[in-house]
Design a protein around this motif. Structure first.
Motif, mmCIF file in Angstrom:
data_model
loop_
_atom_site.group_PDB
_atom_site.id
_atom_site.type_symbol
_atom_site.label_atom_id
_atom_site.label_comp_id
_atom_site.label_asym_id
_atom_site.label_seq_id
_atom_site.Cartn_x
_atom_site.Cartn_y
_atom_site.Cartn_z
ATOM 1 N N PRO A 234 0.819 -1.221 0.000
ATOM 2 C CA PRO A 234 0.000 0.000 0.000
ATOM 3 C C PRO A 234 0.846 1.260 0.000
ATOM 4 N N LEU A 235 0.298 2.301 -0.593
ATOM 5 C CA LEU A 235 0.949 3.602 -0.530
ATOM 6 C C LEU A 235 0.745 4.205 0.857
ATOM 7 N N PRO A 236 1.714 4.946 1.378
ATOM 8 C CA PRO A 236 1.573 5.543 2.710
ATOM 9 C C PRO A 236 0.524 6.640 2.715
ATOM 10 N N PRO A 237 0.013 7.007 3.883
ATOM 11 C CA PRO A 237 -0.986 8.075 3.963
ATOM 12 C C PRO A 237 -0.353 9.421 3.658
ATOM 13 N N PRO A 238 -1.171 10.400 3.272
ATOM 14 C CA PRO A 238 -0.619 11.728 2.981
ATOM 15 C C PRO A 238 -0.084 12.372 4.246
ATOM 16 N N GLY A 240 1.461 15.805 6.529
ATOM 17 C CA GLY A 240 1.299 17.254 6.558
ATOM 18 C C GLY A 240 0.143 17.791 7.373
ATOM 19 N N PHE A 241 -0.663 16.936 8.037
ATOM 20 C CA PHE A 241 -1.753 17.460 8.856
ATOM 21 C C PHE A 241 -1.229 17.799 10.254
ATOM 22 N N ALA A 242 -1.442 19.035 10.673
ATOM 23 C CA ALA A 242 -0.985 19.458 11.998
ATOM 24 C C ALA A 242 -1.829 18.792 13.085
ATOM 25 N N LEU A 243 -1.206 18.492 14.187
ATOM 26 C CA LEU A 243 -1.938 17.913 15.310
ATOM 27 C C LEU A 243 -2.866 18.961 15.922
ATOM 28 N N PRO A 244 -4.080 18.578 16.302
ATOM 29 C CA PRO A 244 -4.997 19.539 16.918
ATOM 30 C C PRO A 244 -4.535 19.926 18.313
ATOM 31 N N SER A 245 -5.076 21.033 18.821
ATOM 32 C CA SER A 245 -4.638 21.561 20.116
ATOM 33 C C SER A 245 -4.976 20.623 21.271
ATOM 34 N N TRP A 246 -6.009 19.780 21.104
ATOM 35 C CA TRP A 246 -6.411 18.897 22.192
ATOM 36 C C TRP A 246 -5.525 17.656 22.316
ATOM 37 N N TRP A 247 -4.682 17.391 21.311
ATOM 38 C CA TRP A 247 -3.883 16.167 21.327
ATOM 39 C C TRP A 247 -2.919 16.174 22.518
ATOM 40 N N ASP A 248 -2.881 15.042 23.245
ATOM 41 C CA ASP A 248 -2.060 14.958 24.445
ATOM 42 C C ASP A 248 -1.484 13.552 24.543
ATOM 43 N N TYR A 249 -0.179 13.431 24.325
ATOM 44 C CA TYR A 249 0.453 12.116 24.423
ATOM 45 C C TYR A 249 0.397 11.557 25.841
ATOM 46 N N GLY A 250 0.137 12.409 26.812
ATOM 47 C CA GLY A 250 0.058 11.944 28.184
ATOM 48 C C GLY A 250 -1.301 11.373 28.564
ATOM 49 N N ASP A 251 -2.286 11.497 27.679
ATOM 50 C CA ASP A 251 -3.626 10.960 27.950
ATOM 51 C C ASP A 251 -3.549 9.434 27.936
ATOM 52 N N ALA A 252 -3.917 8.805 29.038
ATOM 53 C CA ALA A 252 -3.772 7.348 29.178
ATOM 54 C C ALA A 252 -4.929 6.567 28.574
ATOM 55 N N ARG A 253 -5.967 7.275 28.127
ATOM 56 C CA ARG A 253 -7.116 6.551 27.590
ATOM 57 C C ARG A 253 -6.767 5.855 26.269
ATOM 58 N N SER A 318 -3.321 13.500 11.286
ATOM 59 C CA SER A 318 -2.062 12.907 10.863
ATOM 60 C C SER A 318 -2.008 11.458 11.329
ATOM 61 N N TYR A 319 -2.123 10.529 10.382
ATOM 62 C CA TYR A 319 -2.131 9.118 10.755
ATOM 63 C C TYR A 319 -0.791 8.672 11.330
ATOM 64 N N GLU A 320 0.282 9.361 10.994
ATOM 65 C CA GLU A 320 1.579 8.999 11.556
ATOM 66 C C GLU A 320 1.618 9.221 13.063
ATOM 67 N N HIS A 321 0.731 10.060 13.582
ATOM 68 C CA HIS A 321 0.637 10.281 15.023
ATOM 69 C C HIS A 321 -0.548 9.517 15.624
ATOM 70 N N LEU A 322 -1.677 9.555 14.918
ATOM 71 C CA LEU A 322 -2.896 8.967 15.479
ATOM 72 C C LEU A 322 -2.839 7.443 15.538
ATOM 73 N N VAL A 338 -8.359 0.984 5.519
ATOM 74 C CA VAL A 338 -8.025 -0.312 6.113
ATOM 75 C C VAL A 338 -6.517 -0.547 6.072
ATOM 76 N N HIS A 339 -5.884 -0.209 4.957
ATOM 77 C CA HIS A 339 -4.446 -0.451 4.861
ATOM 78 C C HIS A 339 -3.631 0.508 5.715
ATOM 79 N N HIS A 340 -4.137 1.712 5.934
ATOM 80 C CA HIS A 340 -3.453 2.601 6.869
ATOM 81 C C HIS A 340 -3.464 1.987 8.272
ATOM 82 N N ALA A 341 -4.595 1.423 8.675
ATOM 83 C CA ALA A 341 -4.660 0.759 9.980
ATOM 84 C C ALA A 341 -3.708 -0.430 10.036
ATOM 85 N N LEU A 342 -3.698 -1.235 8.986
ATOM 86 C CA LEU A 342 -2.833 -2.415 8.973
ATOM 87 C C LEU A 342 -1.358 -2.037 9.010
ATOM 88 N N ARG A 343 -0.995 -0.928 8.382
ATOM 89 C CA ARG A 343 0.411 -0.500 8.389
ATOM 90 C C ARG A 343 0.917 -0.341 9.818
#
Length: 432
Positions: A234-238, A240-253, A318-322, A338-343
């Motif tokens: 599969p081709l990689p996802p596009p 360049g999408f900036a992370l939203p302000s609510w994104w928090d790597y410390g969120d344990a959920r 940004s799927y590379e982060h999400l 589906v292939h982005h998830a499988l990657r």
């Protein structure tokens, strides 16, 4: 430097991956022209290609996503093929031939549903460029090992499966596909002087090669697959999408991502809204929805009030982060999603029966990568049950997706397509 014509129907799911290939070709010095809809002019030119507008651009709707009569199955697939592609094949083919007569391309790169470009393969080789088809949906080709495309049926074992498939193909040909196939073949013979053979779904195999954008582990085994088919990954996802302000790597959920992709997102009450309802009371989960284009407030309006406290909605992420942070993806089964998830090895809950989704989702279940709800509008209760089952399956689905993720990591789709293009342009078409 090669002179390349790229063609694609007017759908993001086809055009955007093709533009990744365009960037790769122009980056290495190829001169590229792109035949498509006006909507994509700016993106085509940004990728470094010369844009050429389809001759019927204003006369054909850009998508069918708002069509209330969308249905599933082989019969519906036959209708779609006739109305969306048979009706435009002459205009498409004449446009491609006229451009080739003017510019003398070395190569045409197209997707399977742009039949007018695929049909160039039927001309004598000395009169045409090489033709490479790039597939962005499960293999549709007729096989003794598979049921008719669109049925959503996984393989059945042994002689019983062969007999089942033969009966289903015969029934489909007699009731649905035969008339469409004869009409397609007659039209192509009129345009090119050569009549294709085989089933309606075999038409892309007249091309010099078929680059399939998945890995063998995601496809049903076939004992007689044409050597023209090359698995490129599969081709990689596009980017360049900036992370939203609510994104928090410390969120344990744990994160549950839900999307209807970029094509079938005209009615977000099919899957996005039911998923938000299904998990609204789960404070231990963060539900991240992407609309694939529509404004986020469309989701709130469809929900009928304020969204749950554990919900976040964006047009794109940004799927590379999400995805590396995801526990489950809920999707209607778009091939790219589906292939982005499988990657990233993310287990899936899939629900969708129209277009190619029945086939994609059947493969998700067959590989063990997730659960297929086999419904276009699953109830929130079914979504909730499936998500919790995947979350609590002791890693069974995650082990299956990890196997596919390892196979995908070993591929480089862009490089493989460019290598195949070079092979074809050097006069060595893939063997049949």
């Amino acid at each position: 430097m090669r002179r390349v014509l790229v063609t694609s129907a007017r759908q993001d799911g086809f055009v955007l991956p093709m533009l990744r290939l365009v960037r790769a070709m122009t980056a290495r010095g190829d001169a590229v022209w792109f035949l498509g809809g006006e909507t994509y002019r700016e993106r085509v030119e940004a990728a470094g290609a010369t844009f050429v507008r389809l001759p019927y651009d204003e006369a054909v709707p850009a998508s069918r996503v708002s069509d209330p009569d969308r249905r599933s199955g082989v019969r519906e697939l036959g209708r779609v093929l006739r109305t969306l592609f048979l009706d435009t094949v002459e205009a498409d083919h004449r446009a491609v031939r006229a451009l080739h007569d003017e510019l003398r391309f070395d190569l045409v790169v197209t997707e399977p549903l742009f039949v007018g470009a695929v049909a160039m393969s039927l001309l004598p080789r000395e009169e045409r460029p090489a033709v490479l088809v790039v597939g962005f949906f499960p293999l549709p080709f007729r096989s003794v090992d598979t049921a008719p495309y669109g049925s959503g049926l996984p393989p059945a074992p042994g002689a019983r499966g062969v007999l089942r498939n033969a009966a289903l193909w015969a029934a489909a040909e007699a009731t649905v596909l035969g008339g469409v196939r004869r009409a397609f073949h007659a039209e192509l013979e009129r345009l090119t002087g050569s009549r294709p053979t085989g089933s309606l779904f075999d038409l892309p195999l007249v091309a010099d090669a078929y680059a399939h954008t998945t890995v063998p582990g995601f496809e049903y085994p076939r004992r007689a697959l044409s050597r023209k088919v090359r698995f490129v990954g599969p081709l990689p996802p596009p980017p360049g999408f900036a992370l939203p302000s609510w994104w928090d790597y410390g969120d344990a959920r744990r994160i549950v991502h839900v999307t209807q992709g970029t094509y079938a997102n005209g009615d977000l009450t099919e899957l996005v809204v039911p998923t938000l309802r299904a998990l609204a009371d789960r404070d231990d989960l963060l539900v991240v929805a992407t609309t694939g284009g529509p404004a986020p407030d469309v989701v709130e309006a469809a929900y009928g009030g304020p969204l749950p406290a554990n919900a976040r909605v964006e047009r794109f992420m940004s799927y590379e982060h999400l995805l590396p942070s995801c526990a489950v993806m809920v999707t209607n089964g778009g091939f790219g999603s589906v292939h982005h998830a499988l990657r990233w090895g993310v287990p899936l809950v899939v629900a969708g029966t129209t277009e190619d989704r029945a086939e994609v989702n059947a493969r998700v279940a067959w590989t063990g990568a997730g659960l297929d709800l086999r419904a276009q509008r699953p109830a929130p209760e079914r979504i909730r049950e499936a998500v919790l089952q995947v979350l609590d399956d002791h890693g069974r689905h995650r082990r299956a997706t990890a196997r596919l993720a390892r196979a995908i990591a070993a591929t480089d789709a862009e490089r493989s397509v460019l290598r195949l293009a070079d092979e074809l342009c050097c006069g060595a078409p893939a063997s049949t």
